[in-house]
Design a protein around this motif. Structure first.
Motif, PDB file in Angstrom:
ATOM      1  N   PHE A  73      -2.436 -45.236 -49.463  1.00 55.28           N
ATOM      2  CA  PHE A  73      -3.784 -45.087 -49.997  1.00 55.28           C
ATOM      3  C   PHE A  73      -4.773 -45.806 -49.094  1.00 55.28           C
ATOM      4  O   PHE A  73      -4.614 -46.972 -48.775  1.00 55.28           O
ATOM      5  N   ASP A  74      -5.813 -45.075 -48.688  1.00 55.69           N
ATOM      6  CA  ASP A  74      -6.900 -45.651 -47.896  1.00 55.69           C
ATOM      7  C   ASP A  74      -8.256 -45.212 -48.457  1.00 55.69           C
ATOM      8  O   ASP A  74      -9.208 -45.036 -47.732  1.00 55.69           O
ATOM      9  N   GLY A  75      -8.317 -45.046 -49.750  1.00 50.53           N
ATOM     10  CA  GLY A  75      -9.482 -44.465 -50.398  1.00 50.53           C
ATOM     11  C   GLY A  75      -9.123 -43.101 -50.960  1.00 50.53           C
ATOM     12  O   GLY A  75      -9.730 -42.613 -51.906  1.00 50.53           O
ATOM     13  N   GLU A  76      -8.154 -42.482 -50.359  1.00 48.35           N
ATOM     14  CA  GLU A  76      -7.559 -41.247 -50.882  1.00 48.35           C
ATOM     15  C   GLU A  76      -6.091 -41.227 -50.505  1.00 48.35           C
ATOM     16  O   GLU A  76      -5.636 -41.929 -49.623  1.00 48.35           O
ATOM     17  N   ARG A  77      -5.345 -40.401 -51.187  1.00 47.04           N
ATOM     18  CA  ARG A  77      -3.892 -40.315 -50.990  1.00 47.04           C
ATOM     19  C   ARG A  77      -3.591 -39.625 -49.668  1.00 47.04           C
ATOM     20  O   ARG A  77      -4.065 -38.534 -49.414  1.00 47.04           O
ATOM     21  N   GLN A  78      -2.796 -40.292 -48.830  1.00 40.09           N
ATOM     22  CA  GLN A  78      -2.378 -39.751 -47.540  1.00 40.09           C
ATOM     23  C   GLN A  78      -0.851 -39.706 -47.504  1.00 40.09           C
ATOM     24  O   GLN A  78      -0.189 -40.458 -48.208  1.00 40.09           O
ATOM     25  N   ARG A  79      -0.318 -38.861 -46.643  1.00 37.73           N
ATOM     26  CA  ARG A  79       1.139 -38.729 -46.516  1.00 37.73           C
ATOM     27  C   ARG A  79       1.561 -39.063 -45.090  1.00 37.73           C
ATOM     28  O   ARG A  79       0.966 -38.587 -44.134  1.00 37.73           O
ATOM     29  N   GLY A  80       2.611 -39.856 -44.976  1.00 38.98           N
ATOM     30  CA  GLY A  80       3.168 -40.196 -43.673  1.00 38.98           C
ATOM     31  C   GLY A  80       4.650 -39.881 -43.647  1.00 38.98           C
ATOM     32  O   GLY A  80       5.263 -39.607 -44.686  1.00 38.98           O
ATOM     33  N   ILE A  81       5.218 -39.914 -42.444  1.00 38.37           N
ATOM     34  CA  ILE A  81       6.666 -39.716 -42.315  1.00 38.37           C
ATOM     35  C   ILE A  81       7.242 -40.816 -41.448  1.00 38.37           C
ATOM     36  O   ILE A  81       6.570 -41.371 -40.580  1.00 38.37           O
ATOM     37  N   VAL A  82       8.480 -41.113 -41.708  1.00 38.53           N
ATOM     38  CA  VAL A  82       9.239 -42.050 -40.885  1.00 38.53           C
ATOM     39  C   VAL A  82      10.595 -41.398 -40.635  1.00 38.53           C
ATOM     40  O   VAL A  82      11.222 -40.877 -41.539  1.00 38.53           O
ATOM     41  N   ILE A  83      10.988 -41.387 -39.364  1.00 39.38           N
ATOM     42  CA  ILE A  83      12.272 -40.806 -38.977  1.00 39.38           C
ATOM     43  C   ILE A  83      13.162 -41.941 -38.500  1.00 39.38           C
ATOM     44  O   ILE A  83      12.780 -42.707 -37.612  1.00 39.38           O
ATOM     45  N   MET A  84      14.322 -42.041 -39.120  1.00 37.67           N
ATOM     46  CA  MET A  84      15.285 -43.092 -38.801  1.00 37.67           C
ATOM     47  C   MET A  84      16.525 -42.461 -38.193  1.00 37.67           C
ATOM     48  O   MET A  84      16.964 -41.402 -38.626  1.00 37.67           O
ATOM     49  N   ARG A  85      17.058 -43.110 -37.179  1.00 37.43           N
ATOM     50  CA  ARG A  85      18.352 -42.716 -36.629  1.00 37.43           C
ATOM     51  C   ARG A  85      19.294 -43.860 -36.934  1.00 37.43           C
ATOM     52  O   ARG A  85      19.209 -44.912 -36.324  1.00 37.43           O
ATOM     53  N   GLY A  86      20.135 -43.644 -37.937  1.00 36.62           N
ATOM     54  CA  GLY A  86      20.931 -44.745 -38.468  1.00 36.62           C
ATOM     55  C   GLY A  86      19.975 -45.656 -39.224  1.00 36.62           C
ATOM     56  O   GLY A  86      19.246 -45.219 -40.090  1.00 36.62           O
ATOM     57  N   ILE A  87      19.943 -46.950 -38.842  1.00 32.33           N
ATOM     58  CA  ILE A  87      18.971 -47.863 -39.449  1.00 32.33           C
ATOM     59  C   ILE A  87      17.859 -48.218 -38.467  1.00 32.33           C
ATOM     60  O   ILE A  87      17.060 -49.101 -38.737  1.00 32.33           O
ATOM     61  N   ALA A  88      17.803 -47.527 -37.350  1.00 30.53           N
ATOM     62  CA  ALA A  88      16.778 -47.803 -36.336  1.00 30.53           C
ATOM     63  C   ALA A  88      15.606 -46.833 -36.485  1.00 30.53           C
ATOM     64  O   ALA A  88      15.807 -45.636 -36.688  1.00 30.53           O
ATOM     65  N   LEU A  89      14.395 -47.376 -36.362  1.00 32.99           N
ATOM     66  CA  LEU A  89      13.203 -46.549 -36.405  1.00 32.99           C
ATOM     67  C   LEU A  89      13.140 -45.679 -35.164  1.00 32.99           C
ATOM     68  O   LEU A  89      13.303 -46.155 -34.046  1.00 32.99           O
ATOM     69  N   GLU A  90      12.904 -44.396 -35.363  1.00 28.61           N
ATOM     70  CA  GLU A  90      12.733 -43.474 -34.245  1.00 28.61           C
ATOM     71  C   GLU A  90      11.272 -43.042 -34.129  1.00 28.61           C
ATOM     72  O   GLU A  90      10.675 -43.137 -33.069  1.00 28.61           O
ATOM     73  N   ILE A  91      10.691 -42.564 -35.225  1.00 33.33           N
ATOM     74  CA  ILE A  91       9.306 -42.092 -35.211  1.00 33.33           C
ATOM     75  C   ILE A  91       8.624 -42.503 -36.514  1.00 33.33           C
ATOM     76  O   ILE A  91       9.214 -42.416 -37.588  1.00 33.33           O
ATOM     77  N   LEU A  92       7.372 -42.940 -36.395  1.00 37.05           N
ATOM     78  CA  LEU A  92       6.534 -43.234 -37.551  1.00 37.05           C
ATOM     79  C   LEU A  92       5.206 -42.527 -37.345  1.00 37.05           C
ATOM     80  O   LEU A  92       4.571 -42.702 -36.301  1.00 37.05           O
ATOM     81  N   GLU A  93       4.810 -41.699 -38.311  1.00 39.25           N
ATOM     82  CA  GLU A  93       3.538 -40.986 -38.238  1.00 39.25           C
ATOM     83  C   GLU A  93       2.724 -41.264 -39.495  1.00 39.25           C
ATOM     84  O   GLU A  93       3.221 -41.121 -40.605  1.00 39.25           O
ATOM     85  N   MET A  94       1.474 -41.671 -39.265  1.00 42.95           N
ATOM     86  CA  MET A  94       0.523 -41.873 -40.352  1.00 42.95           C
ATOM     87  C   MET A  94      -0.788 -41.241 -39.910  1.00 42.95           C
ATOM     88  O   MET A  94      -1.552 -41.863 -39.179  1.00 42.95           O
ATOM     89  N   PRO A  95      -1.051 -40.005 -40.303  1.00 40.17           N
ATOM     90  CA  PRO A  95      -2.261 -39.311 -39.856  1.00 40.17           C
ATOM     91  C   PRO A  95      -3.524 -40.126 -40.122  1.00 40.17           C
ATOM     92  O   PRO A  95      -3.709 -40.673 -41.197  1.00 40.17           O
TER      93      PRO A  95
END
Length: 105
Positions: A73-95
């Motif tokens: 939430f930043d004033g309105e509801r937004q959607r993000g994704i996180v991609i994990m390979r095992g327990i390691a972060l691969e990609i994080l997107e927050m438009p």
């Protein structure tokens, strides 16, 4: 013989379930920290598994890649994704905040 195969299958299912929970908890911690650093609120304090894939890591070994979706939430509801390979972060997107953060896995 059948009972051994059944035990192996049940063992694999148990391992996979616990591994998914561990990956999801790690992804949630990452999302919470990023939202905190950007002064945003992670909504519902949850992330949802939306995709599973088998991928090769940098050493050529097969690993499980999990894609999670979360809302913030930043004033309105937004959607993000996180991609994990095992327990390691691969990609994080927050438009609007982070177009794409890619970590080497």
């Amino acid at each position: 013989m059948n009972s051994i195969i059944l035990l192996i299958i049940l063992g694999f299912i148990g391992w996979f379930w616990f591994d998914t929970l561990h990956s999801q908890e790690r992804a949630k911690v990452i999302c919470k920290q990023v939202c905190k650093n950007l002064h945003l609120q992670l909504l519902d304090d949850t992330i949802v598994l939306v995709r599973l894939r088998l991928r090769r890591n940098s050493r050529g070994r097969l690993t499980v890649q999990r894609t999670f979706q979360f809302e913030f939430f930043d004033g309105e509801r937004q959607r993000g994704i996180v991609i994990m390979r095992g327990i390691a972060l691969e990609i994080l997107e927050m438009p609007g905040y982070m177009d794409r953060i890619i970590s080497p896995v």
